[in-house]
Design a protein around this motif. Structure first.
Motif, PDB file in Angstrom:
ATOM      1  N   LEU A  72       0.842  -1.201   0.000  1.00 51.05           N
ATOM      2  CA  LEU A  72       0.000   0.000   0.000  1.00 51.05           C
ATOM      3  C   LEU A  72       0.879   1.255   0.000  1.00 51.05           C
ATOM      4  CD1 LEU A  72      -2.722   1.461   0.181  1.00 51.05           C
ATOM      5  CD2 LEU A  72      -2.678   1.142   2.660  1.00 51.05           C
ATOM      6  N   GLU A  73       1.911   1.229   0.833  1.00 50.48           N
ATOM      7  CA  GLU A  73       2.823   2.383   0.882  1.00 50.48           C
ATOM      8  C   GLU A  73       3.452   2.617  -0.491  1.00 50.48           C
ATOM      9  OE1 GLU A  73       4.191   2.284   5.574  1.00 50.48           O
ATOM     10  OE2 GLU A  73       5.562   1.518   4.053  1.00 50.48           O
ATOM     11  N   LYS A  74       3.898   1.521  -1.084  1.00 47.74           N
ATOM     12  CA  LYS A  74       4.545   1.623  -2.398  1.00 47.74           C
ATOM     13  C   LYS A  74       3.580   2.189  -3.441  1.00 47.74           C
ATOM     14  CE  LYS A  74       6.402  -1.670  -5.318  1.00 47.74           C
ATOM     15  NZ  LYS A  74       6.511  -3.106  -5.518  1.00 47.74           N
ATOM     16  N   ALA A  75       2.349   1.697  -3.435  1.00 50.27           N
ATOM     17  CA  ALA A  75       1.354   2.157  -4.410  1.00 50.27           C
ATOM     18  C   ALA A  75       1.053   3.644  -4.219  1.00 50.27           C
ATOM     19  CB  ALA A  75       0.080   1.329  -4.271  1.00 50.27           C
ATOM     20  N   LEU A  76       0.940   4.082  -2.975  1.00 52.93           N
ATOM     21  CA  LEU A  76       0.658   5.496  -2.704  1.00 52.93           C
ATOM     22  C   LEU A  76       1.826   6.376  -3.144  1.00 52.93           C
ATOM     23  CD1 LEU A  76      -1.090   5.238   0.794  1.00 52.93           C
ATOM     24  CD2 LEU A  76      -2.137   6.078  -1.317  1.00 52.93           C
ATOM     25  N   VAL A  77       3.041   5.901  -2.872  1.00 50.13           N
ATOM     26  CA  VAL A  77       4.220   6.682  -3.300  1.00 50.13           C
ATOM     27  C   VAL A  77       4.230   6.806  -4.824  1.00 50.13           C
ATOM     28  CG1 VAL A  77       6.753   6.688  -3.433  1.00 50.13           C
ATOM     29  CG2 VAL A  77       5.630   6.191  -1.259  1.00 50.13           C
ATOM     30  N   GLU A  78       3.921   5.712  -5.514  1.00 48.43           N
ATOM     31  CA  GLU A  78       3.882   5.765  -6.990  1.00 48.43           C
ATOM     32  C   GLU A  78       2.858   6.790  -7.471  1.00 48.43           C
ATOM     33  OE1 GLU A  78       3.141   1.760  -8.399  1.00 48.43           O
ATOM     34  OE2 GLU A  78       5.004   1.049  -7.465  1.00 48.43           O
ATOM     35  N   LEU A  79       1.675   6.787  -6.832  1.00 51.61           N
ATOM     36  CA  LEU A  79       0.622   7.716  -7.254  1.00 51.61           C
ATOM     37  C   LEU A  79       1.007   9.170  -7.016  1.00 51.61           C
ATOM     38  CD1 LEU A  79      -2.589   5.943  -5.920  1.00 51.61           C
ATOM     39  CD2 LEU A  79      -2.005   6.346  -8.304  1.00 51.61           C
ATOM     40  N   LEU A  80       1.736   9.411  -5.936  1.00 48.61           N
ATOM     41  CA  LEU A  80       2.032  10.797  -5.546  1.00 48.61           C
ATOM     42  C   LEU A  80       3.318  11.348  -6.150  1.00 48.61           C
ATOM     43  CD1 LEU A  80       1.038  10.508  -1.784  1.00 48.61           C
ATOM     44  CD2 LEU A  80       0.048  12.145  -3.389  1.00 48.61           C
ATOM     45  N   SER A  81       4.176  10.473  -6.659  1.00 51.91           N
ATOM     46  CA  SER A  81       5.488  10.937  -7.115  1.00 51.91           C
ATOM     47  C   SER A  81       5.390  11.840  -8.335  1.00 51.91           C
ATOM     48  CB  SER A  81       6.378   9.742  -7.471  1.00 51.91           C
ATOM     49  OG  SER A  81       6.724   9.086  -6.288  1.00 51.91           O
ATOM     50  N   GLY A  82       6.277  12.798  -8.392  1.00 53.12           N
ATOM     51  CA  GLY A  82       6.340  13.702  -9.535  1.00 53.12           C
ATOM     52  C   GLY A  82       7.576  14.571  -9.394  1.00 53.12           C
ATOM     53  N   ASP A  83       7.859  15.328 -10.456  1.00 51.55           N
ATOM     54  CA  ASP A  83       9.057  16.163 -10.455  1.00 51.55           C
ATOM     55  C   ASP A  83       8.794  17.438  -9.649  1.00 51.55           C
ATOM     56  OD1 ASP A  83      11.292  17.640 -10.985  1.00 51.55           O
ATOM     57  OD2 ASP A  83      10.924  17.830 -13.139  1.00 51.55           O
ATOM     58  N   THR A  84       9.487  17.597  -8.545  1.00 45.96           N
ATOM     59  CA  THR A  84       9.250  18.763  -7.684  1.00 45.96           C
ATOM     60  C   THR A  84      10.228  19.908  -7.954  1.00 45.96           C
ATOM     61  OG1 THR A  84      10.691  17.887  -5.980  1.00 45.96           O
ATOM     62  CG2 THR A  84       8.373  17.338  -5.787  1.00 45.96           C
ATOM     63  N   SER A  85      11.118  19.721  -8.931  1.00 47.66           N
ATOM     64  CA  SER A  85      12.150  20.745  -9.118  1.00 47.66           C
ATOM     65  C   SER A  85      11.549  22.036  -9.681  1.00 47.66           C
ATOM     66  CB  SER A  85      13.231  20.220 -10.068  1.00 47.66           C
ATOM     67  OG  SER A  85      12.667  20.004 -11.340  1.00 47.66           O
ATOM     68  N   LEU A  86      12.236  23.138  -9.421  1.00 46.94           N
ATOM     69  CA  LEU A  86      11.814  24.428  -9.958  1.00 46.94           C
ATOM     70  C   LEU A  86      12.614  24.711 -11.215  1.00 46.94           C
ATOM     71  CD1 LEU A  86      11.581  26.558  -6.685  1.00 46.94           C
ATOM     72  CD2 LEU A  86       9.677  25.901  -8.174  1.00 46.94           C
ATOM     73  N   ASN A  87      11.930  25.255 -12.219  1.00 45.37           N
ATOM     74  CA  ASN A  87      12.534  25.471 -13.518  1.00 45.37           C
ATOM     75  C   ASN A  87      13.270  26.826 -13.574  1.00 45.37           C
ATOM     76  OD1 ASN A  87      13.009  25.568 -16.309  1.00 45.37           O
ATOM     77  ND2 ASN A  87      10.915  26.235 -16.752  1.00 45.37           N
ATOM     78  N   PHE A  88      14.453  26.861 -12.943  1.00 39.83           N
ATOM     79  CA  PHE A  88      15.239  28.101 -12.975  1.00 39.83           C
ATOM     80  C   PHE A  88      15.824  28.297 -14.376  1.00 39.83           C
ATOM     81  CE2 PHE A  88      15.455  27.165  -8.390  1.00 39.83           C
ATOM     82  CZ  PHE A  88      15.132  28.418  -7.886  1.00 39.83           C
ATOM     83  N   PRO A  89      15.590  29.444 -14.988  1.00 41.60           N
ATOM     84  CA  PRO A  89      16.136  29.672 -16.330  1.00 41.60           C
ATOM     85  C   PRO A  89      17.635  29.966 -16.270  1.00 41.60           C
ATOM     86  CG  PRO A  89      15.018  31.643 -15.567  1.00 41.60           C
ATOM     87  CD  PRO A  89      14.820  30.598 -14.494  1.00 41.60           C
ATOM     88  N   ALA A  90      18.319  29.780 -17.385  1.00 38.04           N
ATOM     89  CA  ALA A  90      19.756  30.050 -17.430  1.00 38.04           C
ATOM     90  C   ALA A  90      20.037  31.532 -17.144  1.00 38.04           C
ATOM     91  CB  ALA A  90      20.308  29.649 -18.792  1.00 38.04           C
ATOM     92  N   ILE A  91      19.167  32.369 -17.676  1.00 36.77           N
ATOM     93  CA  ILE A  91      19.344  33.808 -17.454  1.00 36.77           C
ATOM     94  C   ILE A  91      18.184  34.329 -16.604  1.00 36.77           C
ATOM     95  CG2 ILE A  91      19.551  36.076 -18.586  1.00 36.77           C
ATOM     96  CD1 ILE A  91      20.309  34.404 -21.165  1.00 36.77           C
ATOM     97  N   PRO A  92      18.486  34.900 -15.414  1.00 35.92           N
ATOM     98  CA  PRO A  92      17.397  35.444 -14.600  1.00 35.92           C
ATOM     99  C   PRO A  92      16.783  36.689 -15.261  1.00 35.92           C
ATOM    100  CG  PRO A  92      19.551  35.801 -13.549  1.00 35.92           C
ATOM    101  CD  PRO A  92      19.803  35.048 -14.811  1.00 35.92           C
ATOM    102  N   PRO A  93      15.614  37.131 -14.868  1.00 37.78           N
ATOM    103  CA  PRO A  93      14.838  36.607 -13.748  1.00 37.78           C
ATOM    104  C   PRO A  93      13.948  35.417 -14.120  1.00 37.78           C
ATOM    105  CG  PRO A  93      13.720  38.520 -14.655  1.00 37.78           C
ATOM    106  CD  PRO A  93      14.994  38.352 -15.441  1.00 37.78           C
ATOM    107  N   MET A  94      13.735  34.581 -13.114  1.00 38.17           N
ATOM    108  CA  MET A  94      12.727  33.539 -13.225  1.00 38.17           C
ATOM    109  C   MET A  94      11.384  34.171 -12.854  1.00 38.17           C
ATOM    110  SD  MET A  94      12.200  30.490 -10.569  1.00 38.17           S
ATOM    111  CE  MET A  94      11.633  28.870 -11.000  1.00 38.17           C
ATOM    112  N   VAL A  95      10.342  33.775 -13.564  1.00 39.39           N
ATOM    113  CA  VAL A  95       9.008  34.301 -13.248  1.00 39.39           C
ATOM    114  C   VAL A  95       8.104  33.151 -12.790  1.00 39.39           C
ATOM    115  CG1 VAL A  95       6.974  35.518 -14.129  1.00 39.39           C
ATOM    116  CG2 VAL A  95       9.271  36.162 -14.941  1.00 39.39           C
TER     117      VAL A  95
END
Ligand code: GDP
Ligand code: MG
Length: 297
Positions: A72-95
């Motif tokens: 059950l834990e494994k199944a819930l983790v699979e359902l909830l997983s996703g990419d949490t990173s922030l898309n910082f651009p090479a040149i600021p500012p990020m919006v």
């Protein structure tokens, strides 16, 4: 304790104590009877996990050759997983544009996010008060800017939200700031216009930074359950979202709504709100979330 990390357990205590503690003890009890399965089904649904997802979870539990609790834990983790990173651009500012219905916690989330990005990435922040509908909304964001040391750009109440966002991005460029976070209105009774307004803000910032907005975060209040899900679907249809922020998980026993929203929308949960203060905020972690649901007191 580190500034960020480890707050899930406290923030999810209502959900754990109301539903998952019981599921934990049933699954630890050994062989599962028909009544046990029915009770687990009821508990999952009561925690606001959708009926379809609950059925999927139950078949995983029943079919597994290993331990049902880990399954059950494994199944819930699979359902909830996703990419949490922030898309910082090479040149600021990020919006970063923050959208959602009034009262879901947008402005509070912006304060927390400014604090997080500043502390974690050492980036300088500009907050843009593009919810120009109420004077109080502008003042509230100003307080968060003062608290977090961010620059603050606002126009008068009732002014064009696109113009505020434009000025904020220009200000960031001119003064070398790294990140602009835009607060937006969330008046649902003028839903059609709201979506137009949001898309207009996004078009306007592109005039200065063509690949902006780099993040469009939808804030969803966990305490509003299925209603919050319906609202989220409307935003998804109208605006290009990059991530979800689920707020007020501390205020509900029905934290399973996070699973339902993630599954129905197919957009990663990037952050969660676990209280009202600056630090009641976490980068989402499917593992920590699920672990907290089953952890013993
Ligand atoms: P907005 O209208 O979307 O900008 O929402 P606000 O940021 O003004 O928040 C509405 C209310 O929700 C405020 O009283 C906040 O303190 C509260 N709030 C926001 N996030 C959280 C959270 O994660 N937990 C709790 N308990 N309250 C929150
Ligand atoms: Mg607000």
């Amino acid at each position: 304790m580190a500034l960020f990390g480890g707050k899930f357990k406290k923030g999810l205590s209502k959900t754990r104590n109301s539903f998952f503690k019981r599921i934990f003890s049933i699954l630890r009890g050994g062989k599962l009877s028909k009544e046990d399965i029915e009770e687990i089904e009821e508990l999952l649904i009561s925690a606001d996990i959708s009926i379809e997802t609950t059925e999927k979870l139950l078949s995983r539990i029943l079919e597994t050759k290993s331990d049902p609790l880990s399954e059950l834990e494994k199944a819930l983790v699979e359902l909830l997983s996703g990419d949490t990173s922030l898309n910082f651009p090479a040149i600021p500012p990020m919006v970063v544009s923050v959208v959602g219905v009034n009262g879901t916690g947008k402005t509070t989330t912006i304060g927390k996010l400014a604090h997080y990005i500043n502390k974690e990435y050492k980036k300088s922040i500009v907050l843009a008060a593009a919810d120009t509908f109420r004077a109080a909304a502008i003042d509230q964001l100003k307080i968060w800017a003062q608290r977090t040391g961010a620059d603050f750009i606002a126009h008068q109440m009732g002014s064009d939200p696109g113009a505020v966002a434009y000025d904020a991005v220009n200000h960031a460029k001119a003064t070398g700031k790294d990140v602009v976070i835009i607060d937006t209105a969330g008046r649902l009774h003028t839903k059609f216009n709201l979506m137009n307004e949001l898309n207009k803000i996004h078009r306007v910032v592109k005039k200065i930074v063509p690949d902006a907005p780099h993040e469009v975060l939808l804030v969803v209040d966990a305490t509003t359950g299925q209603n919050g899900l319906v609202q989220a679907q409307k935003f998804k249809e109208a605006v290009e979202l990059t991530g979800l922020v689920i707020t007020k998980l501390d205020g509900t026993a029905k934290g399973g709504i996070a699973v339902t929203i993630k599954e129905k929308l197919g957009i990663p949960i990037k952050f969660v709100g676990l209280g009202e203060s600056l630090e009641d905020f976490e980068v989402f972690s499917a593992e920590s979330f699920v672990k907290s649901l089953f952890e013993e007191a």
